[in-house]
Design an enzyme around this catalytic site. Structure first.
Site, PDB file in Angstrom:
ATOM      1  N   SER A 130      19.515 -81.826 -44.428  1.00 13.89           N
ATOM      2  CA  SER A 130      18.158 -81.089 -45.251  1.00 13.89           C
ATOM      3  C   SER A 130      18.014 -80.571 -45.886  1.00 13.89           C
ATOM      4  O   SER A 130      18.805 -78.983 -46.412  1.00 13.89           O
ATOM      5  CB  SER A 130      17.306 -80.162 -44.236  1.00 13.89           C
ATOM      6  OG  SER A 130      16.053 -79.618 -44.852  1.00 13.89           O
ATOM      7  N   PHE A 156      27.181 -76.405 -46.602  1.00 10.99           N
ATOM      8  CA  PHE A 156      27.499 -75.951 -47.365  1.00 10.99           C
ATOM      9  C   PHE A 156      27.057 -74.630 -47.702  1.00 10.99           C
ATOM     10  O   PHE A 156      26.104 -73.811 -48.868  1.00 10.99           O
ATOM     11  CB  PHE A 156      26.417 -76.573 -48.498  1.00 10.99           C
ATOM     12  CG  PHE A 156      26.347 -78.186 -48.780  1.00 10.99           C
ATOM     13  CD1 PHE A 156      28.352 -78.665 -49.626  1.00 10.99           C
ATOM     14  CD2 PHE A 156      24.849 -78.856 -49.097  1.00 10.99           C
ATOM     15  CE1 PHE A 156      27.568 -80.075 -49.433  1.00 10.99           C
ATOM     16  CE2 PHE A 156      25.474 -80.503 -49.093  1.00 10.99           C
ATOM     17  CZ  PHE A 156      26.299 -81.126 -49.112  1.00 10.99           C
ATOM     18  N   SER A 158      28.110 -70.967 -48.566  1.00 12.89           N
ATOM     19  CA  SER A 158      29.454 -70.202 -49.480  1.00 12.89           C
ATOM     20  C   SER A 158      29.278 -68.905 -48.683  1.00 12.89           C
ATOM     21  O   SER A 158      28.943 -67.811 -47.864  1.00 12.89           O
ATOM     22  CB  SER A 158      28.307 -69.695 -50.958  1.00 12.89           C
ATOM     23  OG  SER A 158      28.391 -70.717 -51.868  1.00 12.89           O
ATOM     24  N   LEU A 337      34.913 -79.810 -78.512  1.00 11.86           N
ATOM     25  CA  LEU A 337      35.024 -79.797 -80.114  1.00 11.86           C
ATOM     26  C   LEU A 337      36.735 -78.948 -79.923  1.00 11.86           C
ATOM     27  O   LEU A 337      37.863 -79.551 -80.522  1.00 11.86           O
ATOM     28  CB  LEU A 337      34.144 -78.649 -79.661  1.00 11.86           C
ATOM     29  CG  LEU A 337      32.827 -78.790 -81.122  1.00 11.86           C
ATOM     30  CD1 LEU A 337      31.969 -76.967 -80.822  1.00 11.86           C
ATOM     31  CD2 LEU A 337      32.775 -79.058 -82.143  1.00 11.86           C
ATOM     32  N   PHE A 338      37.082 -78.616 -78.671  1.00 13.12           N
ATOM     33  CA  PHE A 338      38.430 -78.336 -78.344  1.00 13.12           C
ATOM     34  C   PHE A 338      39.619 -79.756 -78.085  1.00 13.12           C
ATOM     35  O   PHE A 338      40.804 -79.869 -78.191  1.00 13.12           O
ATOM     36  CB  PHE A 338      38.696 -78.139 -76.970  1.00 13.12           C
ATOM     37  CG  PHE A 338      38.751 -76.699 -76.833  1.00 13.12           C
ATOM     38  CD1 PHE A 338      39.633 -75.867 -77.251  1.00 13.12           C
ATOM     39  CD2 PHE A 338      37.913 -75.762 -76.892  1.00 13.12           C
ATOM     40  CE1 PHE A 338      39.600 -74.163 -76.754  1.00 13.12           C
ATOM     41  CE2 PHE A 338      37.881 -74.227 -76.836  1.00 13.12           C
ATOM     42  CZ  PHE A 338      38.480 -73.233 -76.998  1.00 13.12           C
ATOM     43  N   GLY A 340      41.599 -82.652 -77.248  1.00 12.68           N
ATOM     44  CA  GLY A 340      41.942 -82.601 -76.158  1.00 12.68           C
ATOM     45  C   GLY A 340      42.929 -82.323 -75.034  1.00 12.68           C
ATOM     46  O   GLY A 340      43.270 -81.365 -73.730  1.00 12.68           O
ATOM     47  N   GLU A 363      19.995 -73.569 -55.177  1.00 12.74           N
ATOM     48  CA  GLU A 363      18.882 -72.565 -55.528  1.00 12.74           C
ATOM     49  C   GLU A 363      17.622 -73.739 -55.871  1.00 12.74           C
ATOM     50  O   GLU A 363      16.901 -73.551 -56.764  1.00 12.74           O
ATOM     51  CB  GLU A 363      19.410 -71.725 -56.298  1.00 12.74           C
ATOM     52  CG  GLU A 363      20.623 -71.118 -56.161  1.00 12.74           C
ATOM     53  CD  GLU A 363      20.402 -70.324 -55.200  1.00 12.74           C
ATOM     54  OE1 GLU A 363      19.514 -70.125 -54.650  1.00 12.74           O
ATOM     55  OE2 GLU A 363      21.108 -69.242 -54.771  1.00 12.74           O
ATOM     56  N   ARG A 375       3.590 -78.520 -60.761  1.00 14.35           N
ATOM     57  CA  ARG A 375       2.462 -78.754 -59.554  1.00 14.35           C
ATOM     58  C   ARG A 375       1.654 -77.560 -60.186  1.00 14.35           C
ATOM     59  O   ARG A 375       0.716 -77.710 -59.713  1.00 14.35           O
ATOM     60  CB  ARG A 375       3.140 -78.363 -57.906  1.00 14.35           C
ATOM     61  CG  ARG A 375       2.661 -78.580 -56.995  1.00 14.35           C
ATOM     62  CD  ARG A 375       3.189 -78.359 -55.706  1.00 14.35           C
ATOM     63  NE  ARG A 375       4.288 -77.566 -55.462  1.00 14.35           N
ATOM     64  CZ  ARG A 375       5.598 -77.372 -55.043  1.00 14.35           C
ATOM     65  NH1 ARG A 375       5.941 -78.440 -54.186  1.00 14.35           N
ATOM     66  NH2 ARG A 375       6.382 -76.317 -55.245  1.00 14.35           N
TER      67      ARG A 375
END
Length: 380
Positions: A130, A156, A158, A337-338, A340, A363, A375
């Site tokens: 679920s 799951f 936390s 942009l960095f 490698g 969430e 909806r």
């Protein structure tokens, strides 16, 4: 400008959260991630600033702030570590549920220790079978005298196995949302056990595990709200949770944008700084624009949730969807942009890339966010 600006008090809250992050979170976050360290000591320090009870009422020992204030705090802490910020957000959601819907007995029993984080709380809704269909949960709670007998499992979670308090949605009645109630379960109650820690792509600074209930006897007084109100309580909690997880994406994206600006100004190719290339400039401009647009919508949604506006759930869903999608894209562009170097753990970008990826799942998945929005629109 004042209509769209933060108040002086909100700026002070933001500055306090930023200073705490710079001093306590950012210098340690890479090590927490690499070594899978749960930084409980640092999290308790956050509680000393009121960050464990942001929207718990002052009467119950909290600091009684609004959802925008909470978003500012979560965004600031996520600049250092989205995983740790999100963990604190979940504790806040669970504590708020007890304060907002619990009897005085259950408030007195749990809130004093939750406000100080002497005990830390988890929120337990998802089950192995679920996820998005939360109303189909199977974990049962059968009333036996002055106790509920709880059987089932949550997935799951936390803080699973580490936290002391679990605010759980359980089935006390018929199938569907009207048969769901909310109970507070303690880690040390007989019959509570935990699965092995999950091996995750990101969020390494917080433990995640299955929570298992085997004939756990939970006192009747530990029920939050009336029987059958659990699903409504869970959904109200998710409005705030969605804002906070969106805020965590904003903080992570802001960090990676700042890192990308500094890196492209310093890194040279073909005889000039990468920042001098128009392609780089356009990427940075789009990243900044998407970030500010997401921030503006999330702050608006936070104000609506605080005020209880009729369209608060729709705006929370829109803000969560936009902030988490854009946050992941901004971090991904920063990694590009960095080059490698962005792929290496020597730089923070890959950690943020991993941490923010889950935000579009938890969430409520972003597909579910679109369902909520459409909806509500079609209902008008």
């Amino acid at each position: 400008m004042t209509q769209f600006d933060l108040t002086e008090e909100q700026r002070a809250i933001q500055d306090m959260a930023r200073k705490f992050t710079a001093d306590e979170i950012t210098p340690q976050a890479a090590r927490w991630d690499e070594e899978h360290i749960f930084p409980r000591e640092t999290i308790v320090k956050a509680a000393q600033l009121g960050f464990a009870s942001i929207y718990v009422s002052e009467e119950s020992g909290g600091i009684g702030l609004g959802r925008l204030d909470a978003a500012l705090i979560m965004e600031a802490m996520a600049y250092g570590c989205p995983s740790t910020s999100a963990f604190i957000s979940i504790h806040n959601m669970a504590s708020w549920m007890i304060d907002a819907f619990g009897s005085q007995a259950v408030k007195d029993k749990y809130l004093p220790s939750l406000v100080t984080m002497d005990r830390i709380a988890s929120y337990c809704l998802t089950e192995p079978g679920s996820g998005s269909d939360a109303a189909a949960l199977k974990t049962s709670a059968r009333l036996d005298g002055d106790h509920y007998v709880v059987n089932g499992s949550k997935q799951f979670i936390s803080g699973g196995g580490e936290n002391e308090v679990y605010v759980c949605m359980v089935r006390t009645g018929v199938d569907g949302p009207k048969g769901i109630s909310c109970l507070v379960v303690e880690k040390d109650m007989d019959g509570v056990s935990f699965g092995a820690p999950e091996k995750k792509l990101g969020w390494h600074s917080q433990p995640t595990a299955q929570v298992i209930f085997d004939d756990v006897r939970v006192p009747l007084e530990n029920r939050v709200g009336d029987e059958g109100e659990g699903f409504a309580i869970a959904m109200k909690g998710l409005d705030g949770g969605r804002l906070n997880i969106g805020a965590c994406s904003l903080g992570g994206a802001q960090r990676c944008l700042d890192e990308a600006i500094a890196y492209t100004k310093d890194r040279s190719q073909f005889g000039k700084a990468i920042a001098d290339f128009q392609n780089t400039q356009f990427m940075l401009a789009d990243m900044a624009t998407d970030l500010e647009a997401s921030r503006a919508l999330l702050y608006l949604a936070a104000a609506k949730v605080t005020e209880g506006a009729p369209d608060k759930t729709r705006f929370a869903a829109m803000a969560k969807r936009l902030a988490t999608d854009n946050g992941s894209k901004i971090v991904n562009d920063a990694l590009q942009l960095f080059g490698g170097y962005g792929y290496l753990q020597d730089y923070p970008i890959e950690r943020f890339w991993r941490d923010l990826r889950v935000h579009s799942i938890l969430e409520g998945t972003n597909q579910i966010m679109r369902m909520i929005v459409s909806r509500d629109l079609l209902r008008q």
